[in-house]
Design an enzyme around this catalytic site. Structure first.
Site, PDB file in Angstrom:
ATOM      1  N   GLY A   1       0.860   2.081  10.666  1.00  0.00           N
ATOM      2  CA  GLY A   1       1.399   3.449  10.964  1.00  0.00           C
ATOM      3  C   GLY A   1       1.654   4.376   9.793  1.00  0.00           C
ATOM      4  O   GLY A   1       1.218   5.687  10.139  1.00  0.00           O
TER       5      GLY A   1
ATOM      6  N   HIS B   1      -3.513  -2.364   5.819  1.00  0.00           N
ATOM      7  CA  HIS B   1      -3.754  -1.231   6.612  1.00  0.00           C
ATOM      8  C   HIS B   1      -4.907  -1.314   7.820  1.00  0.00           C
ATOM      9  O   HIS B   1      -4.849  -0.777   8.757  1.00  0.00           O
ATOM     10  CB  HIS B   1      -3.946  -0.031   5.908  1.00  0.00           C
ATOM     11  CG  HIS B   1      -2.777   0.679   5.065  1.00  0.00           C
ATOM     12  ND1 HIS B   1      -1.807   1.362   5.690  1.00  0.00           N
ATOM     13  CD2 HIS B   1      -2.319  -0.083   3.985  1.00  0.00           C
ATOM     14  CE1 HIS B   1      -0.711   1.681   4.732  1.00  0.00           C
ATOM     15  NE2 HIS B   1      -0.925   0.713   3.740  1.00  0.00           N
TER      16      HIS B   1
ATOM     17  N   HIS C   1       1.946  -1.397  -7.724  1.00  0.00           N
ATOM     18  CA  HIS C   1       0.737  -0.785  -7.151  1.00  0.00           C
ATOM     19  C   HIS C   1      -0.268  -0.063  -8.386  1.00  0.00           C
ATOM     20  O   HIS C   1      -1.526   0.095  -8.133  1.00  0.00           O
ATOM     21  CB  HIS C   1       0.705   0.028  -5.929  1.00  0.00           C
ATOM     22  CG  HIS C   1       0.928  -0.850  -4.563  1.00  0.00           C
ATOM     23  ND1 HIS C   1       0.171  -1.825  -4.301  1.00  0.00           N
ATOM     24  CD2 HIS C   1       2.071  -0.596  -3.657  1.00  0.00           C
ATOM     25  CE1 HIS C   1       0.511  -2.285  -3.295  1.00  0.00           C
ATOM     26  NE2 HIS C   1       1.857  -1.639  -2.850  1.00  0.00           N
TER      27      HIS C   1
ATOM     28  N   SER D   1       4.995  -4.095   3.571  1.00  0.00           N
ATOM     29  CA  SER D   1       6.279  -3.121   3.627  1.00  0.00           C
ATOM     30  C   SER D   1       6.832  -2.780   5.124  1.00  0.00           C
ATOM     31  O   SER D   1       7.653  -3.286   5.471  1.00  0.00           O
ATOM     32  CB  SER D   1       6.587  -2.076   3.063  1.00  0.00           C
ATOM     33  OG  SER D   1       6.512  -2.176   1.273  1.00  0.00           O
TER      34      SER D   1
ATOM     35  N   LYS E   1       9.732   5.121   0.535  1.00  0.00           N
ATOM     36  CA  LYS E   1      10.322   3.864   1.357  1.00  0.00           C
ATOM     37  C   LYS E   1      11.176   4.315   2.477  1.00  0.00           C
ATOM     38  O   LYS E   1      11.719   3.555   3.346  1.00  0.00           O
ATOM     39  CB  LYS E   1      10.813   3.073   0.621  1.00  0.00           C
ATOM     40  CG  LYS E   1       9.960   2.351  -0.598  1.00  0.00           C
ATOM     41  CD  LYS E   1       8.547   1.627   0.385  1.00  0.00           C
ATOM     42  CE  LYS E   1       7.866   0.924  -0.755  1.00  0.00           C
ATOM     43  NZ  LYS E   1       6.544   0.111  -0.106  1.00  0.00           N
TER      44      LYS E   1
ATOM     45  N   ARG F   1      -7.654   5.983  -1.623  1.00  0.00           N
ATOM     46  CA  ARG F   1      -6.482   6.367  -0.737  1.00  0.00           C
ATOM     47  C   ARG F   1      -5.362   7.043  -1.176  1.00  0.00           C
ATOM     48  O   ARG F   1      -4.567   7.685  -0.227  1.00  0.00           O
ATOM     49  CB  ARG F   1      -6.283   4.710   0.007  1.00  0.00           C
ATOM     50  CG  ARG F   1      -5.641   4.080  -1.150  1.00  0.00           C
ATOM     51  CD  ARG F   1      -5.192   2.543  -0.934  1.00  0.00           C
ATOM     52  NE  ARG F   1      -3.970   2.760  -0.161  1.00  0.00           N
ATOM     53  CZ  ARG F   1      -3.168   1.740   0.189  1.00  0.00           C
ATOM     54  NH1 ARG F   1      -4.075   0.442   0.198  1.00  0.00           N
ATOM     55  NH2 ARG F   1      -2.138   1.680   0.782  1.00  0.00           N
TER      56      ARG F   1
ATOM     57  N   ASP G   1       7.537  -2.085  -5.898  1.00  0.00           N
ATOM     58  CA  ASP G   1       6.255  -1.980  -5.100  1.00  0.00           C
ATOM     59  C   ASP G   1       5.485  -0.853  -5.690  1.00  0.00           C
ATOM     60  O   ASP G   1       4.283  -1.221  -5.937  1.00  0.00           O
ATOM     61  CB  ASP G   1       6.510  -1.920  -3.596  1.00  0.00           C
ATOM     62  CG  ASP G   1       5.420  -2.019  -2.813  1.00  0.00           C
ATOM     63  OD1 ASP G   1       4.474  -2.817  -2.978  1.00  0.00           O
ATOM     64  OD2 ASP G   1       5.344  -1.182  -1.756  1.00  0.00           O
TER      65      ASP G   1
END
Length: 906
Positions: free
Chosen positions: A307, A162, A453, A99, A381, A228, A449
């Site tokens: 980020g 990431h 996941h 993304s 998002k 995570r 998305d």
């Protein structure tokens, strides 16, 4: 928010409507594979049997009921786009899109090298370890003396979204080389960008590495960790408790304790935690004490390069006035991120690798041009349609022109609420469309998305269907509100919910015989479709020459659909105007009548209008782009200093040089007809065109003439001097010779009212064309490398020798045109060698000889003398015409020459 550079205001495409809106809809995580596997067309036909491939392969997009998206992808204004690998700035075609990079490309209109690629390059080149961030954070005497500890924290994964585990290995190895004594690792298990239960594999790989690198002098161990999505890696401040759990484990050493990370994972598995991303926090202890809490004076490196999920931990570790959760203890540390995660907020101040410098984003240009915008998504998002879309910058470029709407996300599991906030996003978007509050907008439906996941196929199927329902409502509102909608996605995810063996292509099964869930993104292309283009009032078609187009092409497409000229540096638009013209039907034209300044020309055929093809329209549009580029070069702010200083006279040598290089390239191409020579010729023609535009721009700044005047003048000249083409009443012309005679006749008529011209007027036009200095330059190059005569006798002797050879050829019984031409050239080259010799030796400290100036002085002398001879003829009542001149004998001409010379010196 300050921009990196001063953006230029966008210009409108001439004669296009501007009363419509453009909306970009991002179906996050919705990849688009073979349409043959999709069930929707069968449902719409009331088929009794549905294809089972979508269910068997785990393609939740194909298995979902998506009537609106299916209809879009069956239209002529649809295709797929690349959204992974180099098309979004990632290192290789095996790298999944994500993304962050997807929205960077969507908002920037160009492809920038992204996190993984930048970090790889910085490590391979050694720039990372030579940089100030590494030296400030790692190469510290407190660490090399063993007084303090170096901490590395990040995602233990090779998903390359990431972070990458190899980056951690490189950082640890380099810290050992730098003399650091004690290192502690705080590892977050992935299960999202990689397999859902692959944590054991990455811990084993890390364990092998630590056994290799650890010595009595170098103590490196895992200190803490967790999944995570439950520990540390929250984003957009949706749930600060996630970061709080990470802070407690990593910094304070407060979490459930185990003798090793492997034992922690084994225990969590036995307790029912199947997916790595949701694992609880853990701390590794020894003798009842946590082995790696963070203390004053320690260094801490967050090795994630992306980020969005790094900003909140960065804030918790660096902000003195932080109040999002109680920190209990706030150690004073040297903190660095792998990259700077927010350029606007300067988070963090210290980082190891320079982030991509993304400037002139779509939002920035639109704001500078006074155009209202709208951005909307739910929390998950929201940063993607703002922060990432705007080139990794927080905030707005214009508070007045930008309307950002965040719909708060649910805190429940997304698999339990797969519809998420799609309805609310549609509600608010439709409201803004009806209000007419924006001209260009963008929204993101996060369902495909976020639910993808989770690895739950049934939930993902519902999430895609819910998104299609919301999309349909937006499309219906678009019809009501004159809105053109661009529908796309940022990457794939829900299209592949089961793990597939890369070699066999078969779905992998678990011990229970069921398909293994896949939670990561995919390499699938993404859908792209344009809806409601008919509001533009002119046909639109997709270009067929952009097979490898990606997300970055959408920005220029949106601008063009909005009636705006995209910046030249943007990836090209996906559309062609005048879409009914096919590439096979190149002669088809579109009448633009009054839209063209030439349409009223009295000599234009076809009812006084000018028709242009689609290709010609593109040529005109590119001329506008080029004019803007040249204008930018001369801009007082942000322009090129060299170009700003030029004037007509200073550019004259370049104009001449480019013209001669174009002539040479034309000769090569004309003789060879090879593609490589054609490319070189095209390049040289472009250089000449640059001079045309640049000189016109300089004149325009003085208010004299513009490039439009130049083009209009030549167009008018072509029309006037080719009546057989443009004048209905003109006689037909059948040969090139007749055209030349007509051309001379028309030129003669145009010159009737002008002052009488010299017989050498044509020669005078060429007065400013150099030839000899170019030759002298070649001779000087030979001199510089030693390929030249070293004395005056030798140099002049060479000239006399060449003259003798020329004389021999001239008086040969078998005169050869080719040999005479060769000898003439040799004489001129010998003269150039003489000039260079004099300049490099005898005249080096005085005024050098300018070979062109000498020749021009001689020409000027002759021209002056000839003008005086013409004056004498007129004084005697003779008409100065070619016919009369040809009637004079050479003796008469010689007498005129002597009289003109006597007048000159009398």
């Amino acid at each position: 928010m300050a921009a990196n550079t001063s953006p230029h205001i966008l210009s409108s495409i001439p004669n296009t409507r501007a009363d419509h809106k453009v909306l970009i809809v991002v179906l996050d995580g919705v990849g688009w594979k073979s349409a043959g596997d999709h069930i929707t067309p069968f449902i719409l036909k009331n088929s009794a049997v549905l294809p089972g491939q979508a269910f068997g392969s785990g393609d939740a997009v194909a298995a979902a009921y998506t009537p609106r998206l299916t209809e879009l992808m069956q239209s002529s204004l649809s295709r797929t786009l690349l959204a992974h690998g180099p098309s979004v700035g990632l290192p290789s075609a095996d790298d999944m899109g994500n993304s962050e990079v997807g929205h960077n490309a969507l908002g920037a209109g160009r492809v920038f090298a992204q996190g993984a690629k930048l970090v790889n390059s910085a490590i391979e080149s050694g720039k990372l370890f030579d940089g100030s961030g590494w030296k400030k954070t790692v190469v510290r005497k407190e660490l090399t003396a063993g007084v303090n500890t170096l901490h590395f924290c990040g995602l233990l994964s090779d998903g390359n979204v990431h972070s990458h585990i190899d980056h951690l290995f490189e950082l640890v190895s380099a810290s050992k080389k730098a003399g650091v004594k004690k290192v502690r690792l705080h590892v977050l298990l992935d299960g999202r960008d990689v397999g859902p239960d692959t944590g054991e594999l990455y811990l084993e790989k890390l364990s092998v590495f630590l056994n290799q690198v650890s010595t009595p002098e170098f103590d490196c161990q895992i200190a803490s960790g967790g999944g995570r999505m439950y520990v540390t890696m929250d984003r957009y401040e949706s749930d600060w408790s996630i970061v709080e759990r990470g802070y407690a484990a990593h910094v304070l050493g407060e979490a459930r304790r185990f003798a090793s990370a492997q034992l922690a994972l084994q225990t969590f598995r036995s307790e029912g935690f199947k997916t790595d991303q949701n694992l609880p926090a853990f701390v590794v202890e020894h003798d009842g004490q946590a082995i790696g809490p963070v203390s004053d004076g320690d260094s801490f490196v967050l090795f994630n390069f992306r980020g969005d999920r790094a900003i909140q931990l960065t804030r918790a570790l660096t902000e003195t006035t932080f109040n999002c959760f109680p920190r209990k203890r706030f150690p004073k540390i040297c903190f660095a991120g792998m990259m700077q995660y927010d350029g606007a907020l300067k988070l963090p101040e210290t980082y190891l690798v320079e982030p991509p410098q993304i400037d002139r984003t779509l939002t920035e240009l639109l704001s500078a041009s006074g155009i209202r915008q709208f951005a909307c998504s739910e929390t998950q998002k929201f940063g993607h349609v703002t922060y990432f879309w705007n080139g990794n910058r927080s905030g707005k470029f214009s508070e007045e022109l930008e309307n950002y709407v965040e719909i708060p996300s649910d805190l429940h599991s997304f698999s339990e609420r797969p519809w998420m906030k799609s309805a609310e996003i549609a509600d608010r978007t439709i409201e803004e469309m009806r209000r007419g509050s924006f001209r260009i907008g963008r929204i993101n439906f996060a369902n495909g998305d976020m639910v993808g996941h989770t690895g739950e196929f049934a939930s993902a199927l519902l999430s895609v269907a819910a998104t299609d329902l919301a999309l349909g409502r937006v499309l219906d509102a678009a019809k009501e509100t004159n809105t053109v909608v661009l529908v796309t996605a940022d990457h794939g995810n829900a299209d592949e919910m089961f793990e597939v063996d890369k070699k066999t292509g078969l779905v992998q099964l678990g011990q229970d015989g069921r398909p293994r869930s896949k939670t990561s993104h995919t390499l699938a292309p993404v859908p792209f479709a344009i809806f409601n283009a008919e509001v533009l009032g002119q046909p639109v078609a997709l270009r067929s020459d952009l097979a490898d187009a990606g997300l970055a092409n959408i920005a220029a497409t949106a601008l063009q659909l909005a009636g705006l000229i995209p910046p030249a540096e943007y990836e090209p638009s996906l559309i062609d105007p005048f879409g009914h013209v096919t590439r096979e039907d190149k002669n088809h034209t579109v009448d633009i009548g009054a839209h063209n300044q030439l349409s009223g020309h009295p000599k234009l055929k076809n009812t006084g209008s000018l028709s242009i093809s689609r290709e010609q329209f593109r040529t005109a549009l590119n001329s506008v782009y080029f004019s803007k580029i040249v204008s930018a070069l001369r801009s007082p702010v942000g322009g090129c200093p060299w170009d700003r200083e030029q004037d007509i006279l200073s550019l004259r040598p370049y104009l001449i040089e480019e013209a001669y290089e174009a002539v040479q390239a034309a000769s090569r191409y004309g003789e060879s007809r090879k593609a490589e020579d054609a490319a070189a010729f095209s390049d040289e023609l472009g250089d000449v065109l640059l001079q045309v535009f640049l000189n016109s721009q300089i004149s325009a700044e003085k208010g004299h003439f513009t490039v439009a005047d130049v083009l209009m003048n030549i167009s008018d000249k072509m029309i006037r001097r080719h009546p057989h083409v443009f004048d209905t009443d003109s006689d037909s012309i059948g040969s090139a010779d007749e055209v030349m005679k007509q051309w001379d006749r028309i030129k003669s008529e145009e010159a009737k009212d002008n002052a009488p011209k010299s017989l050498l007027s044509k020669a005078q036009k060429k007065n400013h064309l150099p030839t000899l200095n170019y030759l002298a330059g070649i001779s000087k190059s030979s001199w510089n490398v030693g390929f030249a005569w070293k004395t005056l006798d030798q140099t002049f002797g060479d000239l006399t020798s060449e003259l003798s050879e020329l004389k021999a050829e001239l008086f040969s019984s078998q005169m050869s045109h080719q040999r005479i031409s060769d000898e003439l050239g040799d004489v001129v080259l010998a003269m150039a060698n003489l000039v260079v010799f004099l300049n490099q030796t005898i005249l080096s400290e005085s005024s050098p000889i300018d070979f062109d100036l000498v020749a021009r002085a001689s020409a000027a002398k002759f021209l002056t003398r000839f003008k005086e001879m013409e004056t004498i003829l007129r004084e005697r009542g003779n008409e100065v015409t070619e016919q009369h001149a040809k009637s004079l004998s050479l003796e008469e001409w010689d007498e005129l020459w002597r009289e003109a010379k006597q007048r000159k010196y009398s």
